[in-house]
Design an enzyme around this catalytic site. Structure first.
Site, short mmCIF file in Angstrom:
data_model
loop_
_atom_site.label_atom_id
_atom_site.label_comp_id
_atom_site.label_asym_id
_atom_site.label_seq_id
_atom_site.Cartn_x
_atom_site.Cartn_y
_atom_site.Cartn_z
N TYR A 124 0.77 -1.26 0.00
CA TYR A 124 0.00 0.00 0.00
C TYR A 124 0.80 1.30 0.00
CZ TYR A 124 -3.89 -3.11 0.65
OH TYR A 124 -4.82 -4.11 0.46
N PHE A 404 -10.01 -4.55 11.66
CA PHE A 404 -11.11 -4.84 10.75
C PHE A 404 -10.55 -5.37 9.45
CE2 PHE A 404 -9.77 -0.51 10.30
CZ PHE A 404 -9.72 -0.32 8.94
C1 COA Z 1 -2.79 -7.72 -2.98
C2 COA Z 1 -3.65 -7.85 -4.25
C3 COA Z 1 -5.00 -7.23 -3.99
C4 COA Z 1 -2.90 -7.13 -5.38
O1 COA Z 1 -3.74 -7.08 -6.53
P1 COA Z 1 -3.15 -6.96 -8.01
O2 COA Z 1 -4.28 -6.68 -8.90
O3 COA Z 1 -2.27 -8.10 -8.29
O4 COA Z 1 -2.24 -5.64 -7.87
P2 COA Z 1 -1.69 -4.79 -9.10
O5 COA Z 1 -1.53 -5.67 -10.30
O6 COA Z 1 -2.52 -3.58 -9.28
O7 COA Z 1 -0.27 -4.39 -8.52
C5 COA Z 1 0.15 -3.09 -8.32
C6 COA Z 1 1.59 -3.10 -7.89
O8 COA Z 1 1.67 -3.65 -6.58
C7 COA Z 1 2.56 -4.76 -6.58
N1 COA Z 1 1.94 -5.75 -5.69
C8 COA Z 1 0.68 -6.14 -5.70
N2 COA Z 1 0.46 -7.06 -4.74
C9 COA Z 1 1.65 -7.24 -4.14
C10 COA Z 1 2.06 -8.06 -3.08
N3 COA Z 1 1.20 -8.90 -2.47
N4 COA Z 1 3.33 -7.99 -2.70
C11 COA Z 1 4.19 -7.15 -3.33
N5 COA Z 1 3.84 -6.33 -4.34
C12 COA Z 1 2.58 -6.38 -4.74
C13 COA Z 1 2.59 -5.24 -8.00
O9 COA Z 1 3.75 -5.98 -8.28
C14 COA Z 1 2.50 -3.96 -8.77
O10 COA Z 1 3.77 -3.33 -8.77
P3 COA Z 1 4.23 -2.41 -10.00
O11 COA Z 1 3.23 -1.28 -10.07
O12 COA Z 1 5.59 -1.97 -9.61
O13 COA Z 1 4.18 -3.31 -11.20
C15 COA Z 1 -3.84 -9.34 -4.66
O14 COA Z 1 -2.57 -9.92 -4.84
C16 COA Z 1 -4.61 -10.15 -3.64
O15 COA Z 1 -5.83 -10.25 -3.72
N6 COA Z 1 -3.90 -10.76 -2.64
C17 COA Z 1 -4.51 -11.64 -1.67
C18 COA Z 1 -5.51 -10.91 -0.75
C19 COA Z 1 -4.87 -9.76 -0.02
O16 COA Z 1 -3.78 -9.84 0.52
N7 COA Z 1 -5.60 -8.64 -0.01
C20 COA Z 1 -5.20 -7.43 0.66
C21 COA Z 1 -5.89 -7.37 1.98
S1 COA Z 1 -5.30 -5.99 2.92
#
Ligand code: COA
Length: 404
Positions: A124, A404
């Site tokens: 984030y 939360f």
């Molecule tokens: C975390 C999550 C929502 C990311 O969604 P996503 O659609 O893959 O994210 P994006 O493709 O928009 O990625 C944006 C950037 O963040 C990075 N990023 C995304 N998730 C990441 C992670 N878990 N760890 C490290 N980097 C991450 C990407 O590499 C990308 O980097 P870049 O802009 O330098 O290329 C997804 O992996 C997920 O659902 N994870 C499991 C549930 C979870 O953890 N949810 C968050 C709850 S707080």
């Protein structure tokens, strides 16, 4: 980004959105009979879905809340939750698209601040969130823990059943009030989601309420007893709040006095938790770790900076950079008398995530500067950092106490 569409979710989408989000956490969907508890958490206009054609592939939502900031003001806050992208659609920019839309829609709705709890610390920062509050997790040894005899028992603590807790706790939390910076209001949807969670967790959850010497309820604890064979259980403190330090101490007296307890674990206590100072043997409390809890994102930087109070120092001028919400980019004068936009020359330059991190006083600007998250130049910049430390410093570390 390819052809993903982001739109607000409505009532008909809730079950699918919930199943999708829980699936991203490797959890099963909520049972149909729990949907009534779930529904209030999806506040109209605050839940977003990303669609690949007709298929929901990502979600993000927020609760309407408010945050106690240094000085006692309580600006509006969106408490962001249920962020997930379906496993076969990750790393294609869907979260990025959801974040862009969510941040601008929170601004449109008048939220000044956004907050979330992060599953991973690397996600984030790029969206402007900084760690603004940390908590400590402790293990208490009930066989050696004893409240000092010179601290007499005050009031009484009684167990209540789940039905009474359902109505009493939201009212009691409100009555206790946001007694320190970092605490947040709890919308009805949050209490609903905790009832849903309760149906999924192992162990026996109990709630105890403390009443003061005048018979007025002034604190509560919810804890879970988890057994792994034998008579003794591990107690996990899930939610503990009191209107006064005495109420909190009395709730701990109750917990450490419970029979058949092997160990007590409390995962999110304040960094300045005074528990060990109340004990005969302070080593009955072990600190297992300190972790990030509140991630904060300033949405309306002018309003957020104006909402909090500052320490006593000459002003500094901050040049703030916010790529996702560029209306925030600009210079702000922060002084003992408040904060406002300015055209004056900047002393310090920082991104919005750094400002979010120092906003509640959890970290000093100079610590962020040591790590390149705040830049300055020359001796005047160095002096400005010292002033910024004094301006943003708070008497106590922030504490939220709401997960939360
Ligand atoms: C975390 C999550 C929502 C990311 O969604 P996503 O659609 O893959 O994210 P994006 O493709 O928009 O990625 C944006 C950037 O963040 C990075 N990023 C995304 N998730 C990441 C992670 N878990 N760890 C490290 N980097 C991450 C990407 O590499 C990308 O980097 P870049 O802009 O330098 O290329 C997804 O992996 C997920 O659902 N994870 C499991 C549930 C979870 O953890 N949810 C968050 C709850 S707080």
């Amino acid at each position: 980004m390819p052809d993903y569409q982001i739109r607000t979710l409505d009532d008909a989408d809730i079950a699918a959105a919930d199943a999708l989000f829980l699936g991203t956490l490797h959890l099963p969907p909520t049972a149909a009979e729990q949907l009534d508890n779930l529904r209030p958490s999806y506040v109209p206009g605050r839940a977003l879905g990303a669609f690949d054609g007709d298929e929901l592939v990502g979600t993000a939502m927020s609760y309407p809340s408010a945050l106690a900031v240094p000085g006692g003001a309580v600006p509006r806050m969106g408490a962001v939750s249920r962020i997930g992208v379906r496993a076969d659609h990750t790393r294609r920019g869907i979260l990025t698209a959801l974040q862009r839309r969510q941040l601008s829609s929170l601004v449109e709705q008048g939220d000044v601040i956004a907050t979330l709890r992060a599953s991973e610390a690397t996600i984030y920062g790029r969206f402007g969130y900084g760690v603004a509050e940390r908590v400590r997790s402790i293990t208490v040894n009930p066989s050696t823990a004893e409240i000092r005899p010179d601290l007499p028992r005050v009031g009484r603590t009684r167990l209540i059943d789940a039905a009474e807790a359902e109505t009493l706790l939201p009212a009691l939390y409100e009555q206790i009030g946001l007694r320190r910076p970092g605490m947040m209001t709890r919308p009805a949807g949050l209490w609903g989601i905790w009832r849903v969670r309760e149906t999924k967790l192992d162990g026996l959850a109990r709630t105890a309420v403390h009443t003061n010497a005048d018979g007025v309820a002034d604190g509560f604890v919810t804890y879970r007893a988890v057994k792994s064979g034998g008579f003794r259980a591990e107690l996990r403190v899930e939610d503990l709040h009191g209107a006064t330090p005495t109420a909190i101490r009395e709730l701990w007296r109750f917990l450490i006095g419970l029979d058949l307890t092997a160990v007590i674990k409390a995962g999110s206590q304040p960094l300045d938790d005074p528990l060990e100072w109340s004990l005969v043997d302070r080593r009955a409390v072990g600190v297992d770790g300190v972790t990030d809890s509140t991630w904060l994102r300033l949405l309306d930087v002018s309003a957020a900076l104006a909402a909090r109070s500052y320490g006593d120092a000459e002003p500094v001028v901050i040049e703030l950079v916010d790529d996702l919400l560029p209306a925030n980019t600009g210079r702000y004068r922060v002084g003992a008398d408040g904060a406002r936009r300015t055209e004056a020359t900047a002393d310090l330059v920082m991104g919005v995530a750094a400002l979010g991190a120092l906003y509640l006083g959890d970290v000093a600007p100079s610590t962020l500067a040591e790590n390149g998250l705040i830049t300055w130049s020359g001796e005047p910049g160095q002096a400005a950092l010292g002033r910024a430390d004094r301006l943003f410093r708070t008497p106590t570390p922030p504490y939220c106490g709401t997960f939360f």
